[in-house]
Scaffold this motif. Structure first.
Motif, mmCIF file in Angstrom:
data_model
loop_
_atom_site.group_PDB
_atom_site.id
_atom_site.type_symbol
_atom_site.label_atom_id
_atom_site.label_comp_id
_atom_site.label_asym_id
_atom_site.label_seq_id
_atom_site.Cartn_x
_atom_site.Cartn_y
_atom_site.Cartn_z
ATOM 1 N N SER A 38 21.537 58.762 55.490
ATOM 2 C CA SER A 38 20.779 58.780 56.520
ATOM 3 C C SER A 38 21.602 59.336 57.744
ATOM 4 O O SER A 38 22.506 59.032 57.818
ATOM 5 C CB SER A 38 20.688 57.099 56.809
ATOM 6 O OG SER A 38 20.076 57.017 58.242
ATOM 7 N N GLN A 42 25.652 58.755 61.060
ATOM 8 C CA GLN A 42 26.636 59.475 61.649
ATOM 9 C C GLN A 42 26.470 59.073 63.234
ATOM 10 O O GLN A 42 27.411 59.516 63.911
ATOM 11 C CB GLN A 42 26.143 60.658 61.638
ATOM 12 C CG GLN A 42 26.153 61.578 60.252
ATOM 13 C CD GLN A 42 25.585 62.851 60.226
ATOM 14 O OE1 GLN A 42 25.945 63.477 61.088
ATOM 15 N NE2 GLN A 42 24.771 63.156 59.285
ATOM 16 N N ALA A 109 10.445 59.006 53.034
ATOM 17 C CA ALA A 109 10.968 58.730 54.647
ATOM 18 C C ALA A 109 12.500 59.577 54.246
ATOM 19 O O ALA A 109 13.420 58.851 54.417
ATOM 20 C CB ALA A 109 11.106 57.324 54.895
ATOM 21 N N ALA A 270 7.057 59.424 56.594
ATOM 22 C CA ALA A 270 7.480 58.651 57.950
ATOM 23 C C ALA A 270 8.800 59.092 58.228
ATOM 24 O O ALA A 270 9.593 59.649 57.465
ATOM 25 C CB ALA A 270 7.454 57.177 57.813
ATOM 26 N N GLY A 271 9.041 59.217 59.617
ATOM 27 C CA GLY A 271 10.309 59.729 60.158
ATOM 28 C C GLY A 271 10.543 61.110 60.343
ATOM 29 O O GLY A 271 9.507 61.909 60.464
ATOM 30 N N ASP A 272 11.884 61.820 60.434
ATOM 31 C CA ASP A 272 12.130 63.113 60.680
ATOM 32 C C ASP A 272 11.433 63.815 59.925
ATOM 33 O O ASP A 272 11.450 65.135 60.107
ATOM 34 C CB ASP A 272 13.702 63.112 60.590
ATOM 35 C CG ASP A 272 14.323 62.655 61.658
ATOM 36 O OD1 ASP A 272 13.761 62.010 62.610
ATOM 37 O OD2 ASP A 272 15.672 62.498 61.748
HETATM 38 C C1 LIG Z 1 25.032 62.658 65.174
HETATM 39 C C2 LIG Z 1 23.696 62.107 65.435
HETATM 40 C C3 LIG Z 1 23.330 61.329 66.339
HETATM 41 C C4 LIG Z 1 22.018 61.003 66.624
HETATM 42 N N1 LIG Z 1 21.896 60.217 68.021
HETATM 43 C C5 LIG Z 1 20.781 59.654 68.003
HETATM 44 C C6 LIG Z 1 20.293 58.665 69.155
HETATM 45 O O1 LIG Z 1 21.094 58.468 69.905
HETATM 46 N N2 LIG Z 1 19.236 58.269 69.174
HETATM 47 C C7 LIG Z 1 18.200 58.584 68.189
HETATM 48 O O2 LIG Z 1 17.008 58.150 68.343
HETATM 49 N N3 LIG Z 1 18.266 59.405 67.326
HETATM 50 C C8 LIG Z 1 19.461 59.966 67.194
HETATM 51 N N4 LIG Z 1 19.657 60.796 65.994
HETATM 52 C C9 LIG Z 1 18.451 61.182 65.148
HETATM 53 C C10 LIG Z 1 18.405 59.940 64.125
HETATM 54 O O3 LIG Z 1 19.417 59.769 63.322
HETATM 55 C C11 LIG Z 1 17.072 60.481 63.277
HETATM 56 O O4 LIG Z 1 16.071 60.605 64.180
HETATM 57 C C12 LIG Z 1 16.934 59.077 62.368
HETATM 58 O O5 LIG Z 1 17.841 58.914 61.628
HETATM 59 C C13 LIG Z 1 15.589 59.668 61.668
HETATM 60 O O6 LIG Z 1 15.314 58.494 60.577
HETATM 61 P P1 LIG Z 1 14.715 58.755 59.348
HETATM 62 O O7 LIG Z 1 14.567 57.418 58.584
HETATM 63 O O8 LIG Z 1 13.660 59.480 59.318
HETATM 64 O O9 LIG Z 1 15.799 59.852 58.487
HETATM 65 P P2 LIG Z 1 17.404 59.675 58.039
HETATM 66 O O10 LIG Z 1 17.892 58.599 58.807
HETATM 67 O O11 LIG Z 1 17.989 60.798 57.749
HETATM 68 O O12 LIG Z 1 17.374 58.662 56.452
HETATM 69 C C14 LIG Z 1 16.721 59.555 55.579
HETATM 70 C C15 LIG Z 1 16.927 58.788 54.273
HETATM 71 O O13 LIG Z 1 16.321 59.637 53.172
HETATM 72 C C16 LIG Z 1 17.084 59.591 52.178
HETATM 73 N N5 LIG Z 1 16.910 60.562 51.030
HETATM 74 C C17 LIG Z 1 16.608 61.705 51.437
HETATM 75 N N6 LIG Z 1 16.292 62.501 50.206
HETATM 76 C C18 LIG Z 1 16.197 61.548 49.251
HETATM 77 C C19 LIG Z 1 16.171 61.679 47.817
HETATM 78 N N7 LIG Z 1 15.974 62.648 47.001
HETATM 79 N N8 LIG Z 1 16.545 60.628 46.890
HETATM 80 C C20 LIG Z 1 17.166 59.489 47.487
HETATM 81 N N9 LIG Z 1 17.057 59.343 48.897
HETATM 82 C C21 LIG Z 1 16.985 60.282 49.911
HETATM 83 C C22 LIG Z 1 18.610 59.354 52.524
HETATM 84 O O14 LIG Z 1 19.860 58.998 51.893
HETATM 85 C C23 LIG Z 1 18.369 58.661 53.549
HETATM 86 O O15 LIG Z 1 18.596 57.123 53.250
HETATM 87 C C24 LIG Z 1 21.035 61.313 65.759
HETATM 88 C C25 LIG Z 1 21.241 62.250 64.738
HETATM 89 C C26 LIG Z 1 22.617 62.310 64.436
HETATM 90 C C27 LIG Z 1 22.834 63.364 63.196
#
Ligand SMILES: Cc1cc2nc3c(=O)[nH]c(=O)nc-3n(C[C@H](O)[C@H](O)[C@H](O)COP(=O)(O)OP(=O)(O)OC[C@H]3O[C@@H](n4cnc5c(N)ncnc54)[C@H](O)[C@@H]3O)c2cc1C
Length: 308
Positions: A38, A42, A109, A270-272
């Motif tokens: 995730s 970080q 996600a 969902a998500g990024d």
């Molecule tokens: C340094 C940094 C600082 C940030 N600061 C902020 C902040 O202050 N505020 C804010 O709102 N956002 C911030 N962000 C952005 C935020 O982290 C993301 O928008 C958020 O984490 C997105 O959530 P998500 O669940 O879509 O993806 P992620 O949190 O990236 O999770 C993706 C998940 O998918 C899993 N995955 C992917 N492919 C597979 C696979 N094939 N098999 C098994 N698992 C898989 C990964 O292990 C992870 O668990 C920051 C990002 C970074 C890098």
């Protein structure tokens, strides 16, 4: 026969864990599979998650979200999902060690991979922890009011981020990673806005305590910054989605409508990984929508909802 989960969520970031909480509270058998990548993990301290006025670290947020989902019955397993396919029971997933899972509804996600500047892993993490290396002007611009800000990536994206950050500081510099790719109109806009634009690409990024020192190529000297933002693009993790037949947009992301459902019945995202604003609060909202849509789709399949 192996268990067929009502719903599997691939990803345990803010999007996946929100979806898991909702599905578990809808009393669905729910499994979250994740490979520990995730991006939220970080984050040293985020200040823009609503309801956390003193900030919260990404690790702490994820651990609280995990506990919340698990307390309502969601199961979590650590594994990398290598492949996904459609089968007569719904969806079949397989990990790289050959483990398989099946489910009726699937929420992807999986987040994004971000392009980065070349800096050794430990120095990179130390710079992130110190707030000197940042990736999200929307999240962190406020923390850098009046500071020396560098944006790396001399193209339309970098220019956009530099102009965005100009609101927080009069000292914003746009620097090419390898070469500049700015048309004259954008360059003029940057200069009119007081953004400095350098020509020499960076040879080395050196993190020293509270600043980043950039050494430029061809002996073009050195400059020091309080914060550096790489603006080098992202790669949505769409492999599983495309294996299941979903199309990606020009940026490689899934369309915004995929949180409401895709052309594949029972499949949601969902998500990024979905095109839009890459933010924790947005990912949480996506997770809630995708989970509710998945639950209602399952109710439809089982004849438990009103006829449409
Ligand atoms: C340094 C940094 C600082 C940030 N600061 C902020 C902040 O202050 N505020 C804010 O709102 N956002 C911030 N962000 C952005 C935020 O982290 C993301 O928008 C958020 O984490 C997105 O959530 P998500 O669940 O879509 O993806 P992620 O949190 O990236 O999770 C993706 C998940 O998918 C899993 N995955 C992917 N492919 C597979 C696979 N094939 N098999 C098994 N698992 C898989 C990964 O292990 C992870 O668990 C920051 C990002 C970074 C890098």
């Amino acid at each position: 026969m192996a268990e067929i989960w009502d719903a599997i969520i691939v990803g345990a970031g803010p999007a996946g864990l929100s979806a898991a909480l909702y599905l578990a509270r809808f009393r669905r058998s729910t499994l979250v599979i994740h490979d520990g990548r995730s991006r939220a993990a970080q984050i040293p301290l985020t200040h823009n998650v609503p309801g956390c006025p003193s900030g919260v670290s990404g690790e702490r947020l994820l651990s609280r979200m995990t506990r919340h989902a698990v307390e309502y019955g969601a199961a979590l397993v650590g594994a990398h999902v290598e492949s996904a396919s459609i089968c007569d029971r719904g969806f079949a997933l397989r990990s790289n060690d050959g483990t398989g899972w099946s489910c009726r509804a699937l929420v992807l996600a999986t987040g994004v991979d971000q392009n980065d500047v070349p800096i050794e892993a430990r120095a990179r993490q130390a710079a992130i922890d110190a707030g000197v290396l940042r990736y999200c002007p929307i999240c962190d611009g406020y923390e850098h009011i009046g500071q020396r800000i560098a944006v790396i990536g001399c193209d339309r994206q970098g220019a956009g981020e530099a102009l965005f950050l100009r609101r927080y500081s009069a000292d914003v510099t746009l620097i090419p990673r390898r070469y500049a790719d700015l048309d004259s109109a954008i360059l003029q806009k940057l200069l009119d806005s007081g953004v400095r634009v350098l020509k020499a690409p960076v040879a080395r990024f050196i993190f020293r305590e509270r600043e980043m020192r950039l050494q430029f190529q061809n002996g073009a000297g050195e400059a020091h910054f309080d914060v550096v933002y790489p603006a080098l693009g992202l790669h949505p993790r769409c492999k599983l989605a495309t294996e299941l037949g979903l199309a990606v947009d020009d940026a490689g992301a899934l369309g915004a409508e995929s949180i409401f459902g895709t052309k594949v019945p029972g499949l949601y995202a969902a998500g990024d990984v979905v095109a839009g604003l890459d933010q924790i609060s947005v990912a949480m909202g996506h997770g809630a929508i995708a989970a509710t849509k998945a639950h209602n789709w399952l109710r439809d399949q089982d004849g438990q909802a009103l006829e449409r």
